[in-house]
Write an enzyme that holds these catalytic residues in place. Structure first.
Site, short mmCIF file in Angstrom:
data_model
loop_
_atom_site.label_atom_id
_atom_site.label_comp_id
_atom_site.label_asym_id
_atom_site.label_seq_id
_atom_site.Cartn_x
_atom_site.Cartn_y
_atom_site.Cartn_z
N ASP A 110 -62.36 14.82 43.10
CA ASP A 110 -62.09 16.06 43.81
C ASP A 110 -63.19 17.08 43.48
O ASP A 110 -64.37 16.80 43.67
CB ASP A 110 -60.68 16.55 43.43
CG ASP A 110 -60.19 17.72 44.25
OD1 ASP A 110 -59.78 17.51 45.41
OD2 ASP A 110 -60.23 18.85 43.73
N HIS A 276 -54.50 10.83 47.22
CA HIS A 276 -55.67 11.53 46.69
C HIS A 276 -55.79 11.45 45.17
O HIS A 276 -56.89 11.41 44.64
CB HIS A 276 -55.58 13.01 47.11
CG HIS A 276 -56.67 13.86 46.57
ND1 HIS A 276 -57.99 13.75 46.97
CD2 HIS A 276 -56.65 14.86 45.65
CE1 HIS A 276 -58.73 14.64 46.34
NE2 HIS A 276 -57.94 15.33 45.52
#
Length: 297
Positions: A110, A276
């Protein structure tokens, strides 16, 4: 230094670097691996992966990025330069130098992946191998923004709003925002236990953290794009592995490997059956990919 409550066998320390103190967890001996977390997490996101890398014979360093966790949250400026990925990458170079490492491998998830991207561009001599988790390049994602992306990644456009608007709104109920954010990205139920969420929340309740996170995103929508444009012809020369979640927004909306082939000279890619939060959802599979990639001659 204190023993980490989350990363088994690790010690948590604070490095006094030029202009900033960075908190980090470390353990192990052997070739160094730098683990960079994303939003809204801290270094604790690596709790299921980092000890296994140590067991495999690596030295592992997992810092809190500036603005996050227990690292310093410096004042920003009108162009958000102190939270540019260039400055955040400089922190990591300084940290690794302080620990005696001139070269190392990096795994960035991320926001940490975006710091790792800039790190590999600005310090090619330092980065041996690079893994980015569930991101496409920042410039690519902004350039290809459409309604679906803006809807599903709304915080990219919410957090960059000026004049303290997102800070005020998140600050009214940080726990609600944090839990909703994490729940929306995790596709394997139970991957993030409440103890970890409460640790993330400990930091997220700090108004200085909320502001720093907004500054991180504001930098990505401004000064980072300027730096990327200046380096439009530059390519990452370190071997790069892109890993994405097959059930994530990035995995659904982008040909992730192809986006990185535009930014690096040696790219491989693999998807994992998760959302994610790859380090928390599929730690076994991720660890195996890391060890395989970093052991390649």
């Amino acid at each position: 230094m204190v023993a980490s409550r989350f990363l088994k066998g690790f010690e948590v320390q604070k490095a006094n670097l030029p202009g900033i103190d960075i908190t980090y967890a470390t353990a192990g001996t052997g070739p160094p691996i730098l683990l960079l977390h994303g939003h809204p997490q801290t270094h604790v996101v690596w709790r299921k992966v980092a000890p296994r890398l140590v067991q495999a014979g690596y030295s592992v360093i997992a810092p809190d990025l500036r603005g996050y966790g227990d690292s310093d949250k410096p004042e920003s400026d009108e162009v958000h330069y102190p939270y540019s990925k260039r400055v955040m990458a400089q922190d990591q170079i300084a940290l690794m130098a302080r620990l005696g490492y001139e070269t190392f491998s990096v795994v960035g998830h991320d926001r940490g992946g975006r710091v790792a991207h800039r790190l590999a561009l600005d310090y090619p001599q330092a980065v041996k191998r690079l893994i980015v988790l569930d991101i496409a390049p920042t410039q690519t994602m902004y350039a290809q923004t459409d309604q679906e992306f803006a809807t599903r990644y709304f915080w990219w456009f919410f957090l960059i709003q000026p004049d303290g608007l997102p800070e005020k709104m998140i600050g009214s109920d940080p726990e609600y925002f944090l839990r909703r954010h994490i729940a929306g990205q995790v596709k394997i139920p139970g991957s993030v236990d409440d103890d970890a969420i409460l640790e993330y929340l400990r930091s997220y309740k700090n108004p200085a953290t909320i502001h720093a996170i907004c500054e991180d995103y504001r930098a990505s929508a401004g000064i980072d794009l300027k730096h990327d444009a200046e380096d439009a012809d530059a390519r990452i020369t370190a071997p790069l592995l892109a890993i994405w979640g097959a059930k994530s927004v990035v995995g659904a909306l982008y040909d992730v490997a192809a986006t990185w082939q535009e930014k690096a000279t040696q790219v491989t890619g693999v998807s994992l059956a998760c959302g994610h939060a790859i380090p928390e959802e599929v730690p076994d599979e991720l660890t195996a990919e890391i060890l395989d990639f970093f052991s390649t001659p």
